[in-house]
Design an enzyme around this catalytic site. Structure first.
Site, PDB file in Angstrom:
ATOM      1  N   ASP A 134      10.630  -5.133   8.556  1.00 39.15           N
ATOM      2  CA  ASP A 134       9.641  -4.920   9.613  1.00 39.15           C
ATOM      3  C   ASP A 134       9.486  -6.259  10.332  1.00 39.15           C
ATOM      4  OD1 ASP A 134       7.743  -2.775  10.662  1.00 39.15           O
ATOM      5  OD2 ASP A 134       6.350  -4.418  10.378  1.00 39.15           O
ATOM      6  N   VAL A 145       0.860  -1.185   0.000  1.00 41.04           N
ATOM      7  CA  VAL A 145       0.000   0.000   0.000  1.00 41.04           C
ATOM      8  C   VAL A 145       0.892   1.230   0.000  1.00 41.04           C
ATOM      9  CG1 VAL A 145      -1.753   1.302   1.269  1.00 41.04           C
ATOM     10  CG2 VAL A 145      -1.847  -1.197   1.236  1.00 41.04           C
ATOM     11  N   ALA A 203       4.615   3.969   2.792  1.00 33.24           N
ATOM     12  CA  ALA A 203       4.138   2.727   2.175  1.00 33.24           C
ATOM     13  C   ALA A 203       4.245   1.620   3.208  1.00 33.24           C
ATOM     14  CB  ALA A 203       4.968   2.382   0.945  1.00 33.24           C
ATOM     15  N   LYS A 204       3.612   0.529   2.963  1.00 34.44           N
ATOM     16  CA  LYS A 204       3.796  -0.663   3.808  1.00 34.44           C
ATOM     17  C   LYS A 204       3.340  -1.867   3.021  1.00 34.44           C
ATOM     18  CE  LYS A 204       5.226  -1.527   8.011  1.00 34.44           C
ATOM     19  NZ  LYS A 204       6.133  -0.703   8.821  1.00 34.44           N
ATOM     20  N   GLY A 205       3.947  -2.995   3.319  1.00 34.88           N
ATOM     21  CA  GLY A 205       3.549  -4.207   2.619  1.00 34.88           C
ATOM     22  C   GLY A 205       3.857  -5.417   3.444  1.00 34.88           C
TER      23      GLY A 205
END
Ligand code: NAD
Length: 441
Positions: free
Chosen positions: A171, A85, A130-132
């Site tokens: 992460d 995202v 962003a992050k995924g």
């Protein structure tokens, strides 16, 4: 889309109570996203932020969902779902971690991407958030399976990533090893090494000195700044830490080295407590050898949740989101919470802690050391030049202290709590950029 009171589970009621503004798209409507939106709206309200900008910032700009096959070691093929995202494209390339876990979802990534935008803005970094991640149980996958999963996930993201478009980072359950696989996959596709496609990679591949400890060290720096404002110091401080992974282990070691008495720590398996202070080097050595805390004999074992309620001066949640809720906030026995994890405190718990006079140094400030040194890594990769470790730590210190001082000033200016002040400071910067770039076409 206006909040109209529809829907169950208190979502619309909470949003309506926070503000009568917008509700985000149903696609990413999860509990964590509700929290991110509620926090955003509180800060937007004290800024008097106009509806147009709110709407643009409350919904992620771009979301990608992929399903892809991975061959298991026994020959079976299993499908996994992955996400990426990108919250805003306004501030520069997108930047954010990738996590592996059984609960990874679009809504979780959307919330974390929004917080990344705010974190980068607060620190003055030229990135959008962003992050995924991939929904999986990483503990049940072998190293070979994890490598195949990481490589396939990286290639699935190809249409939207790039060193000037979207840069990944570690992460939960990912680290240097996964970043090396990710970087190699991208580099194989384009035909030459592209170290700046990820940060948090091993130094020999273009990683930076200090990235592995940056998030934890940043938490410690923020705690020191907060203590200075109260006329206190780390030496002798009684601390409880939830989570002993990439972030929590560094915090435990750094604080113990500075003379803090770490009275309780936990991981996913259990907690251990010792009123006189835990032997942190022994605890970390045990985990390095046995992977988990369970079985450590140097202290009394307790339920992992008990650690959050252990009497201490400072509680540091460093595990995962939604750990301090309306179910346990009244029982916290500390004076200060410093959020090393993302989203560990719900808005309901925030209210209870505020009533009890317990300050919370929020995630977007406290754990921003990771993305700050990631930014340093990206800059070094672009320049093909490495900085010394001391320079990196000194720059990190400066950048975090500057952000801390600005949040402190915003808190006084708005007469509000640390979280709201940090979010307001960050939103101001992103909103200014959005207004200046206007809308295309
Ligand atoms: P990690 O996977 O390395 O470690 C997580 C730790 O939490 C492990 O020790 C795990 O056993 C423990 N844990 C999991 N569930 C638990 C539970 N219910 N109770 C107690 N302990 C539990 O992850 P990490 O990279 O250290 O990330 C931790 C948090 O910090 C996450 O919220 C992440 O988003 C945030 N964060 C990480 C970074 C980074 O650089 N890695 C940067 C910013 C924020």
């Amino acid at each position: 889309m206006r909040v109209d009171g529809r829907g169950a589970g208190g979502w619309d009621e909470l949003l309506a109570a926070e503000s009568n503004l917008v509700a985000p798209g149903v696609e990413w409507r999860t509990e964590l996203y509700r929290i991110a939106v509620a926090q955003f709206i509180r800060a937007a309200d004290i800024l008097g932020l106009e509806q147009e900008v709110r709407e643009r910032l409350l919904e992620p700009r771009r979301s990608l969902v992929v399903n892809f096959p991975v061959r298991r070691d026994d020959g079976r093929v299993e499908s996994f779902t992955g996400y990426r995202v990108q919250h805003t494209l306004t501030m520069g390339p997108m930047k954010g971690g990738m996590r592996y876990g059984p609960d990874v979802s679009l809504g979780e990534c959307a919330a974390l991407a929004m917080w990344m935008t705010l974190k980068c803005a607060l620190l003055g970094l030229p990135f959008g958030g962003a992050k995924g991640g991939v929904r999986c149980d990483p503990t049940s996958l072998s190293e070979g399976e994890l490598e195949r999963l990481t490589r396939r996930y990286a290639s699935e993201l190809f249409p939207i990533i790039g060193p000037d478009r979207d840069i990944a980072a570690p992460d939960m359950a990912t680290g240097e090893r996964e970043m090396a696989w990710f970087m190699d996959t991208y580099s194989q596709q384009v035909g030459h090494a592209v170290p700046e496609i990820v940060t948090g990679k091993p130094p020999v591949l273009g990683g930076t000195e200090g990235r592995d400890v940056a998030t934890g060290l940043g938490v410690v720096f923020c705690l020191e700044d907060a203590l200075r404002g109260r006329g206190e110091q780390v030496d002798g401080l009684r601390v409880a830490i939830q989570g002993l992974g990439n972030v929590g282990a560094v915090i435990a070691r750094e604080l113990a080295d500075r003379g803090a008495v770490v009275v309780a720590v936990s991981d996913v398996t259990c907690g251990v407590v010792d009123d006189n202070g835990l032997p942190i080097p022994d605890v970390l050595e045990w985990i390095a050898e046995h992977q988990f805390l369970r079985g450590f004999r140097g202290a009394r074992e307790v339920d992992r949740q008990a650690v959050v309620e252990t009497p201490c001066d400072v509680l540091i949640p460093a595990a995962l989101e939604r750990q301090i809720t309306d179910a346990n906030a009244a029982r916290l026995d500390c004076r200060l919470v410093v959020e090393a994890a993302n989203g560990p405190t719900t808005p309901e718990a925030d209210r209870i802690l505020a009533e009890r006079g317990i300050d919370v140094i929020p995630d977007v400030l406290a754990n921003a050391g990771g993305v700050t040194v990631s930014y340093f890594e990206w800059v070094q990769d672009q320049q093909k030049y490495s900085w010394q470790g001391e320079e990196i730590v000194a720059r990190l210190r400066l950048q975090l202290s500057d952000a801390f001082a600005r949040v402190h000033a915003a808190r006084e200016r708005h007469g509000t709590d640390w979280r709201n002040a940090a979010q307001a400071e960050a939103i101001t910067r992103v909103a200014d950029a959005s207004r200046l770039r206007t809308i295309y076409p």
